[in-house]
Design an enzyme around this catalytic site. Sequence first.
Site, PDB file in Angstrom:
ATOM      1  N   ARG A   1      -3.815 -41.962 -48.388  1.00  0.00           N
ATOM      2  CA  ARG A   1      -4.607 -42.823 -47.516  1.00  0.00           C
ATOM      3  C   ARG A   1      -4.207 -44.282 -47.710  1.00  0.00           C
ATOM      4  NH1 ARG A   1      -9.042 -43.270 -49.293  1.00  0.00           N
ATOM      5  NH2 ARG A   1      -9.034 -41.794 -51.017  1.00  0.00           N
TER       6      ARG A   1
ATOM      7  N   TYR B   1      -0.173 -38.549 -42.715  1.00  0.00           N
ATOM      8  CA  TYR B   1      -0.845 -38.053 -43.921  1.00  0.00           C
ATOM      9  C   TYR B   1      -2.290 -37.650 -43.637  1.00  0.00           C
ATOM     10  CZ  TYR B   1      -3.364 -37.772 -48.231  1.00  0.00           C
ATOM     11  OH  TYR B   1      -4.205 -37.332 -49.224  1.00  0.00           O
TER      12      TYR B   1
ATOM     13  N   GLY C   1      -5.643 -37.704 -44.766  1.00  0.00           N
ATOM     14  CA  GLY C   1      -6.809 -38.557 -44.575  1.00  0.00           C
ATOM     15  C   GLY C   1      -6.642 -39.592 -43.477  1.00  0.00           C
TER      16      GLY C   1
ATOM     17  N   LYS D   1     -11.910 -37.411 -43.021  1.00  0.00           N
ATOM     18  CA  LYS D   1     -12.536 -38.627 -43.520  1.00  0.00           C
ATOM     19  C   LYS D   1     -12.987 -39.540 -42.373  1.00  0.00           C
ATOM     20  CE  LYS D   1     -12.440 -37.203 -47.588  1.00  0.00           C
ATOM     21  NZ  LYS D   1     -11.499 -37.323 -48.656  1.00  0.00           N
TER      22      LYS D   1
ATOM     23  N   HIS E   1     -19.382 -37.744 -49.538  1.00  0.00           N
ATOM     24  CA  HIS E   1     -18.122 -37.250 -50.125  1.00  0.00           C
ATOM     25  C   HIS E   1     -18.479 -36.298 -51.273  1.00  0.00           C
ATOM     26  CE1 HIS E   1     -13.928 -38.469 -51.938  1.00  0.00           C
ATOM     27  NE2 HIS E   1     -13.836 -37.399 -51.179  1.00  0.00           N
TER      28      HIS E   1
ATOM     29  N   SER F   1     -12.046 -39.657 -54.957  1.00  0.00           N
ATOM     30  CA  SER F   1     -10.857 -38.862 -54.635  1.00  0.00           C
ATOM     31  C   SER F   1     -10.069 -38.508 -55.894  1.00  0.00           C
ATOM     32  CB  SER F   1      -9.967 -39.657 -53.681  1.00  0.00           C
ATOM     33  OG  SER F   1     -10.700 -39.973 -52.527  1.00  0.00           O
TER      34      SER F   1
ATOM     35  N   CYS G   1     -10.907 -36.671 -58.388  1.00  0.00           N
ATOM     36  CA  CYS G   1     -11.708 -36.726 -59.613  1.00  0.00           C
ATOM     37  C   CYS G   1     -12.462 -35.431 -59.880  1.00  0.00           C
ATOM     38  CB  CYS G   1     -12.655 -37.915 -59.579  1.00  0.00           C
ATOM     39  SG  CYS G   1     -11.785 -39.489 -59.708  1.00  0.00           S
ATOM     40  N   GLY G   2     -12.049 -34.335 -59.237  1.00  0.00           N
ATOM     41  CA  GLY G   2     -12.569 -33.042 -59.685  1.00  0.00           C
ATOM     42  C   GLY G   2     -13.515 -32.289 -58.764  1.00  0.00           C
ATOM     43  N   LYS G   3     -13.664 -32.680 -57.502  1.00  0.00           N
ATOM     44  CA  LYS G   3     -14.581 -31.948 -56.618  1.00  0.00           C
ATOM     45  C   LYS G   3     -14.102 -30.520 -56.351  1.00  0.00           C
ATOM     46  CE  LYS G   3     -14.541 -35.017 -53.354  1.00  0.00           C
ATOM     47  NZ  LYS G   3     -13.665 -35.915 -54.107  1.00  0.00           N
TER      48      LYS G   3
ATOM     49  N   ASN H   1     -12.125 -28.714 -57.990  1.00  0.00           N
ATOM     50  CA  ASN H   1     -12.183 -27.912 -59.215  1.00  0.00           C
ATOM     51  C   ASN H   1     -13.597 -27.481 -59.562  1.00  0.00           C
ATOM     52  OD1 ASN H   1      -9.507 -27.582 -60.906  1.00  0.00           O
ATOM     53  ND2 ASN H   1      -9.353 -29.446 -59.690  1.00  0.00           N
TER      54      ASN H   1
ATOM     55  N   ASP I   1     -15.381 -30.973 -50.417  1.00  0.00           N
ATOM     56  CA  ASP I   1     -15.068 -32.401 -50.211  1.00  0.00           C
ATOM     57  C   ASP I   1     -16.140 -33.178 -49.461  1.00  0.00           C
ATOM     58  OD1 ASP I   1     -13.042 -34.468 -50.642  1.00  0.00           O
ATOM     59  OD2 ASP I   1     -12.687 -34.441 -48.485  1.00  0.00           O
TER      60      ASP I   1
ATOM     61  N   ASN J   1       0.174 -36.988 -55.290  1.00  0.00           N
ATOM     62  CA  ASN J   1      -0.863 -36.660 -54.303  1.00  0.00           C
ATOM     63  C   ASN J   1      -0.394 -35.547 -53.362  1.00  0.00           C
ATOM     64  OD1 ASN J   1      -3.449 -37.062 -53.079  1.00  0.00           O
ATOM     65  ND2 ASN J   1      -2.467 -38.199 -51.408  1.00  0.00           N
TER      66      ASN J   1
ATOM     67  N   ARG K   1      -0.384 -32.019 -51.639  1.00  0.00           N
ATOM     68  CA  ARG K   1      -1.618 -31.326 -51.242  1.00  0.00           C
ATOM     69  C   ARG K   1      -1.334 -29.927 -50.720  1.00  0.00           C
ATOM     70  NH1 ARG K   1      -6.847 -34.131 -51.675  1.00  0.00           N
ATOM     71  NH2 ARG K   1      -6.224 -36.108 -52.563  1.00  0.00           N
TER      72      ARG K   1
ATOM     73  N   GLY L   1     -13.660 -25.131 -66.371  1.00  0.00           N
ATOM     74  CA  GLY L   1     -14.672 -24.078 -66.488  1.00  0.00           C
ATOM     75  C   GLY L   1     -15.811 -24.461 -67.426  1.00  0.00           C
ATOM     76  N   ASP L   2     -15.484 -25.218 -68.467  1.00  0.00           N
ATOM     77  CA  ASP L   2     -16.523 -25.594 -69.431  1.00  0.00           C
ATOM     78  C   ASP L   2     -17.539 -26.568 -68.844  1.00  0.00           C
ATOM     79  OD1 ASP L   2     -15.958 -24.100 -71.865  1.00  0.00           O
ATOM     80  OD2 ASP L   2     -14.025 -25.142 -71.815  1.00  0.00           O
TER      81      ASP L   2
HETATM   82  P1  GTP Z   1      -9.979 -35.189 -53.272  1.00  0.00           P
HETATM   83  O1  GTP Z   1      -9.473 -33.987 -52.553  1.00  0.00           O
HETATM   84  O2  GTP Z   1      -8.960 -36.284 -53.353  1.00  0.00           O
HETATM   85  O3  GTP Z   1     -11.276 -35.703 -52.739  1.00  0.00           O
HETATM   86  O4  GTP Z   1     -10.137 -34.803 -54.826  1.00  0.00           O
HETATM   87  P2  GTP Z   1     -11.104 -33.866 -55.680  1.00  0.00           P
HETATM   88  O5  GTP Z   1     -12.282 -34.669 -56.134  1.00  0.00           O
HETATM   89  O6  GTP Z   1     -11.389 -32.593 -54.979  1.00  0.00           O
HETATM   90  O7  GTP Z   1     -10.237 -33.632 -56.998  1.00  0.00           O
HETATM   91  P3  GTP Z   1      -9.602 -32.287 -57.614  1.00  0.00           P
HETATM   92  O8  GTP Z   1     -10.635 -31.258 -57.952  1.00  0.00           O
HETATM   93  O9  GTP Z   1      -8.493 -31.854 -56.756  1.00  0.00           O
HETATM   94  O10 GTP Z   1      -9.028 -32.837 -59.006  1.00  0.00           O
HETATM   95  C1  GTP Z   1      -8.096 -33.873 -59.077  1.00  0.00           C
HETATM   96  C2  GTP Z   1      -7.431 -33.909 -60.420  1.00  0.00           C
HETATM   97  O11 GTP Z   1      -8.388 -33.968 -61.483  1.00  0.00           O
HETATM   98  C3  GTP Z   1      -6.562 -32.681 -60.664  1.00  0.00           C
HETATM   99  O12 GTP Z   1      -5.332 -33.098 -61.230  1.00  0.00           O
HETATM  100  C4  GTP Z   1      -7.365 -31.879 -61.656  1.00  0.00           C
HETATM  101  O13 GTP Z   1      -6.551 -31.098 -62.463  1.00  0.00           O
HETATM  102  C5  GTP Z   1      -8.147 -32.945 -62.436  1.00  0.00           C
HETATM  103  N1  GTP Z   1      -9.449 -32.439 -62.917  1.00  0.00           N
HETATM  104  C6  GTP Z   1     -10.386 -31.778 -62.188  1.00  0.00           C
HETATM  105  N2  GTP Z   1     -11.459 -31.422 -62.942  1.00  0.00           N
HETATM  106  C7  GTP Z   1     -11.198 -31.880 -64.195  1.00  0.00           C
HETATM  107  C8  GTP Z   1     -11.924 -31.824 -65.427  1.00  0.00           C
HETATM  108  O14 GTP Z   1     -13.027 -31.293 -65.535  1.00  0.00           O
HETATM  109  N3  GTP Z   1     -11.332 -32.426 -66.516  1.00  0.00           N
HETATM  110  C9  GTP Z   1     -10.118 -33.032 -66.422  1.00  0.00           C
HETATM  111  N4  GTP Z   1      -9.605 -33.577 -67.523  1.00  0.00           N
HETATM  112  N5  GTP Z   1      -9.390 -33.090 -65.273  1.00  0.00           N
HETATM  113  C10 GTP Z   1      -9.928 -32.523 -64.182  1.00  0.00           C
HETATM  114  C1  SPV Z   2      -9.437 -37.857 -50.549  1.00  0.00           C
HETATM  115  O1  SPV Z   2      -8.552 -38.728 -50.661  1.00  0.00           O
HETATM  116  O2  SPV Z   2     -10.617 -38.043 -50.934  1.00  0.00           O
HETATM  117  C2  SPV Z   2      -9.104 -36.539 -49.957  1.00  0.00           C
HETATM  118  C3  SPV Z   2      -7.804 -36.377 -49.326  1.00  0.00           C
HETATM  119  O3  SPV Z   2      -9.938 -35.654 -49.958  1.00  0.00           O
HETATM  120  S1  SPV Z   2      -7.770 -37.118 -47.744  1.00  0.00           S
HETATM  121  O4  SPV Z   2      -8.162 -36.118 -46.761  1.00  0.00           O
HETATM  122  O5  SPV Z   2      -6.419 -37.558 -47.515  1.00  0.00           O
HETATM  123  O6  SPV Z   2      -8.696 -38.226 -47.690  1.00  0.00           O
HETATM  124 MN    MN Z   3     -11.902 -36.339 -50.724  1.00  0.00          MN
END
Ligand code: GTP
Ligand code: SPV
Ligand code: MN
Length: 590
Positions: A80, A208, A210, A217, A237, A259, A261-263, A265, A286, A373, A375, A500-501
């Site tokens: 973005r 790209y 976003g 978005k 978000h 973005s 930061c783990g959503k 996951n 998301d 980044n 995807r 997972g933890d």
């Molecule tokens: P957007 O799609 O950009 O909105 O991102 P998102 O918030 O869905 O992030 P996503 O879950 O894809 O995680 C982004 C990065 O953070 C990846 O490289 C993950 O491996 C890492 N990550 C996710 N959860 C954790 C966690 O609990 N601990 C750590 N250390 N890293 C994490």
């Molecule tokens: C983000 O950046 O928060 C994403 C990917 O989820 S994008 O759709 O490019 O914004």
């Molecule tokens: Mn996002």
Amino acid sequence: MATAAATMPPLPTLSKQVTEWVASVRELTQADEVYWVEGSDDEYRHFIGQLQQSGELQKLNEAHYPNCFLARSHPSDVARVEHLTFVCTSKQEDAGPNNHWMAPAEARAKMRGLFSGCMKGRTLYVVPYCMGPIDSPYARCGVEITDSAYVVINMMLMTRAGRAALERISREDSFVKGLHSTGELDPNRRFIMHFPEDLAIESFGSGYGGNALLGKKCHALRIASYQARNEGWLAEHMLIVGLTSPQGDTHYVAAAFPSACGKTNLAMLIPPDSMPGWTVTTVGDDIAWLHPGPDGRLYAINPEAGYFGVVPGTNRKTNRNAFEMIQRDTLFTNVALTADNQPWWEGLDTGTPVIDWQGQPYAPGNGPAAQPNSRFTVSAKRNPRYAPEADSPRGVPISAIIFGGRRRGVAPLVYEARDWNHGVLVGASVASETTAAAIGQAGVLRRDPMAMKPFAGYNYGDYWSHWFAMGQKLKHPPKIYHVNWFRRDSDGKFLWPGFGDNLRVLDWVLKRCSGRAEANETAIGNLPRPSDLNLAGLDISESALDELLSIKADEWRAEAADMAKYLDEFGARTPAQLRAQVAALQQRLG
Ligand code: GTP
Ligand code: SPV
Ligand code: MN
């Protein structure tokens, strides 16, 4: 696709608003042909074939990755572009200091210049789409016009696109108008413009996600947040996850993290072996649209139908669901390749990259093999833990809202807000280190209230007021929490195992929601003591736990002072209630 222009026999009631707008865009862009997207599987396959022929998609190893393809974007077009993203309200104060602003007339004129004749010799694709279950009163529709077939196939995976959406649009005669062209991919001729007052988006010069998949978005957050304020709901978000405990009760949690930061996951979490009996399902990863329900609770729908997720770091250990999900029927953008044409990325424990994301022979000196980044795009239906309730028109009731950021210090593993209004401050205080999801330097700490800094379609001051007002409307508001999976020790190593933890933290959150867990009351909110968390089978030192679950008053006094200063930027639009929350926090901190 030779007969493309003849598709989608015009519906008898097809809205004049749609046809006239498409005709006017065709005239402006001088497109050769107009193609209406139907949304069928056959059509998807046709587009894939067309993109393979043009070289925009490359088929991946069919034996290991059936029906998977690789797209490579221009090296300057991988994330973005916040500095080129504008919210064009009539009054600048309505966009707020949190957005770049341009006067609507000026922005329209600038975009008219860019779009003028830009589709000469090309096909204009009309993508009608619905954000949310097609029969949901909470869902909203849009039409994206684009000259990119890559955008079309991504929209087909990410939204409910095609005929059913067009039928709903014709019935309602209200939709978001999104106009997109990849242009020449020249960063100097790249703008993502939003006109919330007209429910319109114009995006030029980027392919790209976003910036180009306008349902995501641009519509579901920036335009929708603006509409939501006027109509009494929230567009956030946030992921939405379903959690069924070993005792059999199910709760839904929504969580906002910035973005990358783990959503994704958290939304797809795999319970650790030492926590048997839990079931975790994904409603969304998301975006959440949240509405007060008839029973006084907050209900959430996921407006999306697919995932556009971060590839690096995804493996069998961190996120088995996601890893399995992307073994088939997936589009990869900007990953590396192995010698036998399998996708490769940092964090995969098998295979070796031989071609990097730019299509060059891989050389470690040139940086990571996969773009940080890079995807995946995949239909949500491919998720082995897809929650069937994600298709429910009523949405799911939310028990807890969690905010979080990526912070090496200050923020503990988890704390609980005292009540909704304090929770608004907790959300507004989110600060996080920047990531590769947006162009610019990564790893810089910045304020990212409610993880919406790049996505709030109006003035943050008004946005916080709206959050307070929403609390008033809810007889049974969700409890509000803050988490930080990213706290580090003095060697820079993560203190918490994460992934997972993180269920251990969610377990405490849900127990708190039903009054079954204790907490330690502090100035910033309620923290669990180590004994309040299920830590069975977890190898973690006492000192790490102590650091994760304690706060330092001096750090938090500085944090509160910084927050007070930050709120000054929003002047008179900052709600008095939010200032009062900061003052109360400062008083509690002494
Ligand atoms: P957007 O799609 O950009 O909105 O991102 P998102 O918030 O869905 O992030 P996503 O879950 O894809 O995680 C982004 C990065 O953070 C990846 O490289 C993950 O491996 C890492 N990550 C996710 N959860 C954790 C966690 O609990 N601990 C750590 N250390 N890293 C994490
Ligand atoms: C983000 O950046 O928060 C994403 C990917 O989820 S994008 O759709 O490019 O914004
Ligand atoms: Mn996002």
